[in-house]
Every structure is written in C-alpha cells, then in structure tokens.
Write an enzyme that holds these catalytic residues in place. Structure first.
Site, PDB file in Angstrom:
ATOM      1  N   THR A  13      45.908  40.904  34.115  1.00  0.00           N
ATOM      2  CA  THR A  13      46.783  39.757  34.388  1.00  0.00           C
ATOM      3  C   THR A  13      47.024  38.930  33.138  1.00  0.00           C
ATOM      4  O   THR A  13      48.066  38.290  33.003  1.00  0.00           O
ATOM      5  CB  THR A  13      46.158  38.891  35.506  1.00  0.00           C
ATOM      6  OG1 THR A  13      46.066  39.699  36.686  1.00  0.00           O
ATOM      7  CG2 THR A  13      46.974  37.666  35.809  1.00  0.00           C
ATOM      8  N   TYR A  26      53.075  40.114  41.087  1.00  0.00           N
ATOM      9  CA  TYR A  26      53.303  40.324  39.655  1.00  0.00           C
ATOM     10  C   TYR A  26      52.753  41.682  39.263  1.00  0.00           C
ATOM     11  O   TYR A  26      52.022  42.317  40.026  1.00  0.00           O
ATOM     12  CB  TYR A  26      52.634  39.220  38.813  1.00  0.00           C
ATOM     13  CG  TYR A  26      51.130  39.256  38.867  1.00  0.00           C
ATOM     14  CD1 TYR A  26      50.427  38.628  39.891  1.00  0.00           C
ATOM     15  CD2 TYR A  26      50.394  39.934  37.882  1.00  0.00           C
ATOM     16  CE1 TYR A  26      49.042  38.665  39.945  1.00  0.00           C
ATOM     17  CE2 TYR A  26      49.015  39.976  37.930  1.00  0.00           C
ATOM     18  CZ  TYR A  26      48.347  39.343  38.960  1.00  0.00           C
ATOM     19  OH  TYR A  26      46.979  39.392  39.016  1.00  0.00           O
ATOM     20  N   THR A  92      40.774  41.080  35.322  1.00  0.00           N
ATOM     21  CA  THR A  92      39.543  40.437  35.800  1.00  0.00           C
ATOM     22  C   THR A  92      38.832  41.230  36.904  1.00  0.00           C
ATOM     23  O   THR A  92      37.656  41.025  37.150  1.00  0.00           O
ATOM     24  CB  THR A  92      39.834  39.016  36.331  1.00  0.00           C
ATOM     25  OG1 THR A  92      40.712  39.111  37.456  1.00  0.00           O
ATOM     26  CG2 THR A  92      40.415  38.131  35.252  1.00  0.00           C
ATOM     27  N   ASP A  93      39.562  42.152  37.573  1.00  0.00           N
ATOM     28  CA  ASP A  93      38.968  42.803  38.746  1.00  0.00           C
ATOM     29  C   ASP A  93      37.728  43.637  38.417  1.00  0.00           C
ATOM     30  O   ASP A  93      36.780  43.685  39.201  1.00  0.00           O
ATOM     31  CB  ASP A  93      40.010  43.675  39.459  1.00  0.00           C
ATOM     32  CG  ASP A  93      41.046  42.840  40.213  1.00  0.00           C
ATOM     33  OD1 ASP A  93      40.860  41.604  40.288  1.00  0.00           O
ATOM     34  OD2 ASP A  93      42.026  43.416  40.707  1.00  0.00           O
ATOM     35  N   LYS A 165      32.777  38.403  39.113  1.00  0.00           N
ATOM     36  CA  LYS A 165      33.954  37.745  39.681  1.00  0.00           C
ATOM     37  C   LYS A 165      33.600  37.307  41.088  1.00  0.00           C
ATOM     38  O   LYS A 165      33.185  38.132  41.911  1.00  0.00           O
ATOM     39  CB  LYS A 165      35.150  38.705  39.688  1.00  0.00           C
ATOM     40  CG  LYS A 165      36.445  38.057  40.182  1.00  0.00           C
ATOM     41  CD  LYS A 165      37.658  38.967  39.987  1.00  0.00           C
ATOM     42  CE  LYS A 165      38.914  38.245  40.449  1.00  0.00           C
ATOM     43  NZ  LYS A 165      40.136  39.021  40.173  1.00  0.00           N
ATOM     44  N   GLU A 281       9.324  45.859  46.410  1.00  0.00           N
ATOM     45  CA  GLU A 281       8.434  45.672  47.554  1.00  0.00           C
ATOM     46  C   GLU A 281       7.382  46.765  47.525  1.00  0.00           C
ATOM     47  O   GLU A 281       7.567  47.795  46.856  1.00  0.00           O
ATOM     48  CB  GLU A 281       9.237  45.793  48.854  1.00  0.00           C
ATOM     49  CG  GLU A 281      10.192  44.639  49.047  1.00  0.00           C
ATOM     50  CD  GLU A 281      11.100  44.844  50.251  1.00  0.00           C
ATOM     51  OE1 GLU A 281      11.085  45.966  50.814  1.00  0.00           O
ATOM     52  OE2 GLU A 281      11.805  43.898  50.599  1.00  0.00           O
TER      53      GLU A 281
HETATM   54  C1  SIN Z   1      43.486  40.315  37.056  1.00  0.00           C
HETATM   55  O1  SIN Z   1      43.510  40.625  35.880  1.00  0.00           O
HETATM   56  O2  SIN Z   1      43.172  39.135  37.379  1.00  0.00           O
HETATM   57  C2  SIN Z   1      43.783  41.239  38.201  1.00  0.00           C
HETATM   58  C3  SIN Z   1      44.393  42.529  37.807  1.00  0.00           C
HETATM   59  C4  SIN Z   1      43.497  43.344  36.950  1.00  0.00           C
HETATM   60  O3  SIN Z   1      42.276  43.300  37.105  1.00  0.00           O
HETATM   61  O4  SIN Z   1      44.028  44.101  36.102  1.00  0.00           O
END
Ligand code: SIN
Length: 325
Positions: A13, A26, A92-93, A165, A281
């Site tokens: 993103t 997007y 971010t994924d 995340k 454990e």
């Molecule tokens: C993002 O970047 O927030 C979502 C899409 C991705 O991980 O490429």
C-alpha cells in the site's frame, strides 16, 4: 554527513494507488521505486537514497521467490562500504513475516528498516511519506545497528521479532509484543528505549533458498482430528498449532500430534490469542512438543522453517531458539 541508504522496494500500500482521495478500493504495488524516490525528494530528507525494485506486489503474494531476491539484494547492499543502511518498503499484510525472516538471517551490523503504509499514496491522510521519512531517520542512525531488523510504522520503531499487525483499518495498525516498541521516531527526532542487544553480531542462521514445508493448524471449539489432518497435508516437516488459550488442544488432537512427532514431525504449540504467550508445560517433554513463547503462529512458522532448513531438529535446540530474542 548524510547517510547513504539503499531502498529495496517490494510494493504494498505504501506504493498503492486508489485513483480517488477518499475511495476504499485500491491497488497495492503501483508506484515504482524511481517515482517514489522522486516523490520523497521534496521532503528535504538528509540522506542520499538509491533505489532498487525487487518486486511490486500486494504482500499477500509475498513468499520464497521474492524473499530470495530481497535477501541477496540486501546482502549486496550491506556489503557495499558506501551503504550505511537499508530500507525495505513492503505491504503491511505480511510485513511481520518478511521482517522476522530477515532478522534471523541478516547480520546486525548496519541498520535495516522495513516500512509500510496503511493508506494508498493518493489517499487523504496518506501515512506512507511520514513512515518513510521516519524510516530514513532510523536507518541513518548508527545506533539502529545491533538491534536486528527494525520495523517503522507510525511514529514507533519495533523489533522484527516482536512486531505484529493488529488492525486492518487506521494508521495505528502495528504493535510490539511482548516488548512494545523499542523506540519513538519523528522525521527530526529519535529516542531509543534501551541499548542495542545484538551489537556487532553476525547472522543468527544461514539463508536457504528452499524453506521446508511447515503447516499452521488453526484450532477452534469442536475441532476433531480429521480437521487437523486435512490442514496438515502431506510431506510436512513441521506443524505449528494455533492453539486455543495457551496453545491448548483437545486430547485426541494431542495424541495425534504426539504420534506425528514420534514419526519425526516437529510440533510447536502457539496461541491463536492476540497476545498469546505460550510457556512450556510438563507434558511438552513427554509429547516432544515445543512452546512458541511470544511468537504468533505465522512467525513461529518462519522460525521453524529457518531452523529446519539449518538442520536444527532436536526439540531442546528448537525450544532454545523460541526462547531467545
Ligand atoms: C498494505 O500494504 O497495507 C496491504 C496490502 C499489502 O500488504 O500489500
């Protein structure tokens, strides 16, 4: 003197375009690194940036082919005396998995920072420029070396091992667990919480192009052994259980997994809870299981793959790697 930084771009993103400042839909990975560096050129950052496009993908498609290209480009950049540090732009994924994989396999002698954004580049409130400027601030700091791979999101710096995340909306989407953040950053200021913990250390593990198959098995109320068998598939060398609570499982599932372990498959108990901390454990010794400690299932999988690729198979050695930081 300005730091010389190499930017390795993979998409996400942070390089995404919506075609509307307020739209929801997007495409990730649209802007190339040259155009991106032109965009950040106007910020007046005090670093000399050179870019290399490794991929331009949605990070849902991240995996071994791009990881290999990224790893070798990073090693080449870090070996260059003129390079003071490396920044990776990433979706971010799956950012936490890539950052942790690099953390395990890259020497900690120069700063390496992974950065992303939650909003595409043409959206109102685009967080990518701020995050990138913060990443430049961190990667330019000599004291960022010796902390392993770092992740910059918002005005926080996280250790790759801790970061995850935790939200799918909003710019404040990442958290460190169990350590929270290891620093606070703005484009103009940087505060570290504590001293570097890996100063001058080389890579923890060797890189292997082929990571062995490791399954993540999600447990839930009503799960039966057949559900587990279906999730594991064939030829798996390791299984990470996303267990209930503290990596718990129904007794028939425990028996099945202990049998799998007896046949040479490494079994790690992680938790499906957001901040799951799974301790060893007494039963783990008898079952031959490993406790994931603070690693979530997807990061436990990365660590187990790296260990198996490095021929580390004894449960006590694997447990030591999960206990470390
Ligand atoms: C993002 O970047 O927030 C979502 C899409 C991705 O991980 O490429």
């Amino acid at each position: 003197m300005s730091a010389h930084l190499t930017v390795l771009a993979t998409g996400g993103t942070i390089a995404g375009i919506a075609g509307s400042a307020i739209g929801h839909e997007y495409n990730a990975g649209e802007i190339g690194i040259d155009a991106y560096l032109e965009k950040v050129g106007g910020l007046g950052l005090s670093a000399v940036l050179s870019g290399k496009q490794i991929a331009n993908i949605d990070s849902a498609d991240m995996g071994p082919p791009v990881w290999n290209a990224l790893y070798f480009a990073m090693r080449a950049a870090l070996a260059d005396e003129a390079c003071d540090g490396v920044i990776v732009t990433h979706g971010t994924d799956t950012l936490e998995e890539t950052a942790f994989l690099l953390d395990l396999t890259i020497p900690a002698r120069k700063p390496v920072v992974v950065v992303g954004a939650m909003r595409p580049a043409d959206a109102v409130g685009y967080d990518g420029l701020r995050n990138f400027a913060n990443a430049v601030r961190v990667a330019s700091d000599g004291d960022a070396a010796g902390r392993g791979v770092l992740v910059v999101m918002g005005d926080r710096v996280f250790a790759a091992r801790d970061v995850r995340k935790v939200r799918t909306r909003g710019a404040d989407a990442f958290r460190g667990f169990p350590r929270g953040s290891v620093g606070l950053v703005t484009p103009a200021a940087l505060d570290w919480f504590g001293a570097p913990w890996r100063r001058d250390l080389g890579a923890m593990f060797e890189w292997h192009d082929d990571l062995p198959p490791v399954a993540v098995v999600y447990l839930y109320a009503g799960v039966v052994v057949d559900d587990v068998v279906r999730q594991i598939g064939e030829d798996t060398q390791g299984v990470v259980i996303a267990g209930v609570g503290e990596g718990n499982m129904p007794e028939p599932v425990r028996r099945y997994l202990a049998d799998l372990k007896a046949h040479g498959v490494v079994v790690v108990r992680a938790s499906r809870a957001d901040e799951g901390l799974v301790d060893r454990e007494a039963d783990d010794d008898a079952n031959g299981f490993v406790a994931a400690r603070a690693l979530n299932p997807q990061k436990a999988r990365i660590l187990l793959q790296v260990l198996l690729a490095n021929a580390i198979r004894a449960p006590e050695d694997i447990q030591r790697a999960f206990d470390g930081r």
